[in-house]
Every structure is written in structure tokens, then in C-alpha cells.
Write an enzyme that holds these catalytic residues in place. Structure first.
Site, mmCIF file in Angstrom:
data_model
loop_
_atom_site.group_PDB
_atom_site.id
_atom_site.type_symbol
_atom_site.label_atom_id
_atom_site.label_comp_id
_atom_site.label_asym_id
_atom_site.label_seq_id
_atom_site.Cartn_x
_atom_site.Cartn_y
_atom_site.Cartn_z
ATOM 1 N N ASP A 1 0.814 -1.210 0.000
ATOM 2 C CA ASP A 1 0.000 0.000 0.000
ATOM 3 C C ASP A 1 0.853 1.267 0.000
ATOM 4 O OD1 ASP A 1 -2.625 -0.625 -0.326
ATOM 5 O OD2 ASP A 1 -3.249 -0.167 1.722
ATOM 6 N N ASP B 1 -10.264 -7.894 11.412
ATOM 7 C CA ASP B 1 -10.130 -9.334 11.574
ATOM 8 C C ASP B 1 -11.242 -9.916 12.463
ATOM 9 O OD1 ASP B 1 -9.149 -7.975 13.798
ATOM 10 O OD2 ASP B 1 -7.095 -8.675 13.544
#
Length: 623
Positions: free
Chosen positions: A110, A249
Site C-alpha cells: 500500500d 479481523d
């Protein structure tokens, strides 16, 4: 302690605690200061509930057995990075290259950095990036789903070096077509981090070695961000990684359960990561976890109302989230203590004999149960230490329950130094403030007891108990902050403690610590600072092949014992790529596997050089 003894102790502690709370509410309120009475009762009740939930999860730790692999499955390994350095990502890619099970490694950058593309190409990995950084890590994992095709996806943080058998150990779980993901423990190679209380025990040890296996018994294992093998179909069914919170998550796991998927936990260390090296990094990470996880209460995946969850799953997931409210329990206890010392108004009134007969057994049994269920992964004061350090950020994080703001995702620093000192005090302003106020209240009450200061009366048993509790709390705060203030970790790169032998000018030396930047050598006493050194080391790679490595550098320091030089510190010249790869593979993969398998403390003293198992003259060589 035997399993049955732990369980009996837990039951007794909860019975004692229940009886104590009934007595507290029904028979100790007359004459007490009303608001501190109920605040203390609430804190004590929270402690009793927490112990019950802890016992529920840690009741039994099942043994882990690797399931067999009957079906060939394609696997993509996703390594996510944003601003981590080349050496950090390099070590992880070295580990990925050593994974034995067939797979394709993808570096998801990223940061859109040319050096990362070059690194991926040189390590045999594929490189992917995207036009923006929407939804941070969650977006970075979701974006490649349309550009990759592996049936299973192993997610790794940039600093999590996998061991060669990570897929051999976990792929077999997916023979069960209902399994969405398999989580494995996080362990850390840099065992000098601030969150390590011993070389083999860190702040997350209790969770990964006791709580998480217990959660697996209840079908409540959840994705912990990294070292997780995920079924692509399950991730795609829930629309990719959830972005409603910064705990992508945990949130995504609940979404998978709502869609009918199951999860598993494999209790075997299969990665070696980097723990936050200083307090600032530790608090940054815990702040993100707290904000993200508590935010789940405001989504449709709230574990209290999420569809398709069993009662055990709801209880297990809710217990995980309630842990963040322990900050308010500690705050309540400190406020009650300070108000009592300053005002002389007690939060309860009871006969001393009755108090000792009910409070003391409950307190002792609860403390003993906490340690017993921790199975050696929790020190006597670890909960107090980390509770104090996270008190302010956990309390602040509860604000996400009352706002629409999701919050930002900030990457935890993986490298750096730790100067300790005043920065620690700035990062723990709430603890410092409570220390100062409690110290003033304690001194004032002591002076009042001596007749030197006019304060409302507090005498007898109540006086001594309150003073003792005040001294204890001050000591715990000093014990927590003192080592962090004094801490000095000045190396930017972690030196791995090793037990190796090498040769310098044909003579045998002992290597006590090693990195790609330098080494500590024992037995080399005839070198001065600035002298050139050529160190020859024979190191095995992940296949067991041993190769010679020539490491040149300069002496930067000399170590003395009782006035005699016993060794030197060497800083290496820039190493060529092949040598650096071999060093990283040995340190991060081979040695990491040895520590994980054998439980070797990372700072274990090296044996005598003559008895070293890696004596160069006897080592088979390749290359």
C-alpha cells in the site's frame, strides 16, 4: 497443577466470591458513603464476572494435532505492507520462500514503493499495489481477491516471518468444508521488547497459549490479523474484509459465523513476528484493537445479537470485548481508595472478623485461580502491570460506543529505539496523575493519624487496611513505570542471541549475538576498536544445507569482565545479497523454528566453545 485441581480451585473461588458479594450488598451498606459503596460493589462484581468468564475459556486447554491433508489445494500467501522497511519485509519474504507446501507469495504494497517491487521480484514473490489506500489493511487484503485465485489465503503482516511448515500444519483443517479460517499463535523474535516479561513470556502469551485454545473448544476462534489461513470462498461470501471498524479481523470473523462458517485455532507456533519495541508502539497497537473491537457492538455483527452464533460463541466473544472495560474497574478502585483516604468516609461498614472471614478467602482464591488457570503464562502482577498501562486508552476507546466515527488505522512501528525516560511518563499521564494524587492522600492520612494534620477521622482496623492498600497501589505503579523509565534500547536492529562458533584468522570464537548489521564475539581479546575482522560462520538453511559465510567488519566496542577483555562487538560492512539472505534465513527461519519447537529461551547462555555443536571444522559444507 493437575487439571482437576485447577477446575476445583476455580469453582471454589467463584463460590467464595458469590457469597462475599451477597454479604457485601446485603450487610455492609449501613453508614457507608453511598456512591463509593455502589462504585466498589460494581468493581468487585465485575471482577467476579471476569473470573467466571476467564474460567469458562481457560477451563481446559486441548492438545493440538495436525490434521492430515487429503485434498490438494492452491494457496496464496498475502504479505501486507505500508511503510515497513526493506529489512523487515525481506525477512518475511525469506520465510515465505522457505514454506514447503506449494504456494504463491504476493507482496501487497500500500506504499507503492519501487524498492518493494524490486524486493518482491528478487525473492520470487509477485507484487501488487492499488491506486489508493482506502480502508487501510482491510482494503489491502480485499483488493487482490479479484486478481488472485488461490483456494486458501495465508495472511501475514509485514513483520511476521512464517516457519517452513506453516501450511503443512494448517491446510488439513479445510477438509472440513465448513471451516472458514484457521488461526495460529503470534510469537515474537525480539525478546527484549517492552511487552516481554521473560524471554519466553510476553503480554499476549496468556491469550495465545491458554485463552485461544479454550475459545477453540467453543467454536469461537477468531482471525487475529496475521498468521491466519482463510478460505477464499468464505471471505468472498461476506463481501471481503469488513471495513466498518478498524478491527477488520475480529469483525470479519463474526460476519463469517453469521453466514454459517466455522473457525478453528491451531495451537502451534508457526510465525515469528516483531513485538512493539517501545511503550508508544505498544499503546498505539492496543488503542487500535480496543477501538476496533468495541466498535463491533455498534454493527449487525454484535456478538450479543449476531445471527447463527451459539450460546458458547456469544459468551466467548462477549468475554473478549468485556475485557476492555477492566479499565473502568481499576479506575473505580483507585477513586474509592483516594476518596476514602481523603474524606475518612468508608465505602463499607463491617465487623473486621466478618470481613476477613469472607473477603480474604475470596481474594486469595481468586488470585490463586488466576495464576493456576494461566498455566505459567501469567505472572503474579502481570494483569496489574498491563492493566495500568492500558487503563487510559481502554477507557477512552469506550467512546466509540457513543459516536459514529470509525477511527483511523495506524500501523504499529516495527523498528526503532527506546530511550525510556520522560516519554514514558508522557505516555502514561493518567497513571502518573493517580500516583501523585494517591501519594498526597496517603501522606495526608498518615500525618492525620499522627495528629499533625486535621482530617475527618479514620481509625483502627479501617485506617490500617486503607493505608496498606494505598502503599500497595503506589508500589504497583512504581514497579510498573520504573523499569520503563529506566529502559534503554539503543540498537535500531535486534541482535538475536545465538549459540554459534566461528573462526577469525583460523582461531575459534564464540558468537553470542548476531544480526545482518553486526555480532558480539567472545574469545577475541586481541582486537582493538577500529580493527578489521573477518568472521567465518557455517550456517544451515531451512533445508538443512550448511554454507560458509564470510562476514567482514570493524570492531566497534570491547567487552570487559573484572577488568579483562572477554570479547568485542563488530559492525559488519555492507553484506552482499546472497550472504544477507543466508543470515536472515538462519536467524528468522531456522533459529525461529528451533525456539518455537524446543521452547529455548532466546537469551539462554551459550555453551563452552569447545563443546559447541556447530564447531566449524566438523560441519559439512556446501557452495
Amino acid at each position: 497443577m493437575a487439571l482437576r485441581a485447577r477446575q476445583v480451585l476455580a469453582v471454589l473461588a467463584l463460590l467464595f466470591g458469590g457469597a462475599y458479594l451477597v454479604w457485601r450488598i446485603g450487610w455492609t451498606g449501613d453508614g457507608a458513603l453511598v456512591w463509593t459503596f455502589w462504585l466498589l460493589v460494581a468493581a468487585e462484581a465485575f471482577g467476579w464476572i471476569s473470573l467466571g468468564l476467564y474460567a469458562f475459556m481457560a477451563w481446559r486447554v486441548p492438545e493440538t494435532v495436525r490434521p492430515g491433508i487429503d485434498t490438494a489445494r492452491t494457496v496464496d500467501v498475502f504479505v501486507t505492507t505500508y511503510d515497513e522497511s526493506v529489512p523487515v519485509v525481506h525477512a518475511t519474504l525469506v520465510g515465505c520462500r522457505a514454506i514447503r507446501h506449494p504456494h504463491t507469495t504476493w507482496l501487497l504494497d500500500d506504499g507503492r514503493r519501487p524498492e518493494m517491487r524490486a524486493l518482491a521480484e528478487s525473492m520470487g514473490a509477485r507484487y501488487l499495489t492499488r491506486a489508493d489506500n482506502a480502508h487501510a489493511k482491510a482494503g489491502n487484503i480485499t483488493a487482490p481477491l479479484t486478481r488472485t485465485s488461490g483456494e486458501l489465503i495465508l495472511t501475514l503482516d509485514a513483520d511476521h516471518v512464517p516457519l517452513p511448515d506453516i501450511l503443512d500444519a494448517t491446510v488439513g483443517y479445510f477438509e472440513d468444508e465448513s471451516v472458514a479460517l484457521v488461526q495460529t499463535p503470534h510469537d515474537f523474535a525480539n525478546r527484549d521488547s517492552m511487552q516481554h516479561t521473560r524471554p519466553d513470556r510476553h503480554e499476549q502469551s496468556l491469550f495465545y497459549e491458554v485463552i485461544a485454545p479454550g475459545k477453540d473448544r467453543h467454536g469461537a476462534a477468531f482471525w487475529c490479523g496475521s498468521a491466519t489461513l482463510i478460505r477464499r470462498a468464505a471471505l468472498e461470501e461476506v463481501g471481503g474484509v469488513r471495513t466498518d471498524t478498524v478491527a477488520e479481523d475480529f469483525h470479519t470473523t463474526l460476519a463469517m459465523h453469521a453466514a454459517g462458517w466455522s473457525t478453528r485455532y491451531h495451537h502451534e507456533t508457526l510465525v515469528q513476528g516483531l513485538a512493539p519495541h517501545d511503550l508508544a508502539g505498544f499503546l498505539l497497537q492496543r488503542d487500535r484493537w480496543a477501538r476496533g473491537n468495541l466498535r463491533v457492538f455498534r454493527t449487525r455483527e454484535n456478538p450479543l445479537t449476531c445471527p447463527n452464533l451459539t450460546v458458547k460463541q456469544r459468551l466467548s466473544y462477549t468475554a473478549s470485548l468485556l475485557n476492555y472495560f477492566s479499565a473502568f474497574q481499576r479506575l473505580a478502585l483507585l477513586v474509592v481508595l483516594i476518596v476514602t483516604l481523603a474524606s475518612g468516609r468508608l465505602p463499607l461498614h463491617a465487623d473486621p472478623a466478618a470481613l476477613l472471614a469472607l473477603w480474604l478467602p475470596w481474594t486469595v482464591a481468586a488470585f490463586a485461580t488466576t495464576l493456576a488457570l494461566g498455566r505459567g503464562r501469567l505472572g503474579p502482577l502481570d494483569a496489574s502491570r498491563y492493566g495500568l498501562l492500558t487503563m487510559a486508552i481502554f477507557a477512552r476507546a469506550a467512546g466509540v460506543l457513543f459516536t459514529r466515527k470509525v477511527g483511523s488505522f495506524k500501523v504499529t512501528p516495527k523498528e526503532g529505539t527506546d530511550a525510556g525516560g520522560v516519554e514514558v511518563l508522557r505516555a502514561t499521564k493518567m497513571v502518573v496523575a493517580f500516583f501523585a494524587v494517591l501519594a498526597v492522600a496517603l501522606v495526608a492520612r498518615t500525618l492525620a493519624a499522627a495528629g499533625w494534620l486535621a482530617l475527618p477521622s479514620l481509625v483502627g482496623f479501617a485506617l490500617w487496611v486503607t493505608l496498606a492498600l494505598g502503599v500497595y497501589e503506589l508500589w504497583v505503579m512504581a514497579w510498573t513505570l520504573g523499569p520503563l523509565v529506566r529502559r534503554r534500547q539503543l540498537r535500531h536492529d535486534y541482535r538475536y542471541p545465538v549459540q554459534l562458533s566461528g573462526r577469525v584468522d583460523g582461531g575459534l570464537v564464540r558468537v553470542r549475538d548476531l544480526s545482518t548489521k553486526g555480532a558480539g564475539l567472545d574469545g577475541l581479546v586481541d582486537r582493538r576498536v577500529g580493527d578489521h575482522v573477518e568472521l567465518r560462520l557455517w550456517l544451515p538453511d531451512s533445508t538443512g544445507t550448511v554454507r560458509e559465510n564470510v562476514l567482514e567488519g570493524l570492531v566497534r566496542s570491547r567487552r570487559t569482565t573484572d577488568g579483562h577483555v572477554t570479547g568485542v562487538g563488530v559492525m559488519f560492512d555492507d553484506l552482499d545479497r546472497a550472504t544477507k539472505d543466508r543470515l536472515v534465513e538462519y536467524l528468522a527461519v531456522v533459529r525461529g523454528a528451533e525456539v518455537a519447537r524446543q521452547g529455548l529461551p532466546a537469551d539462554a547462555p551459550a555453551p563452552d566453545v569447545a563443546g559447541s555443536p556447530a564447531e566449524p571444522s566438523a560441519v559439512p559444507r556446501a557452495g
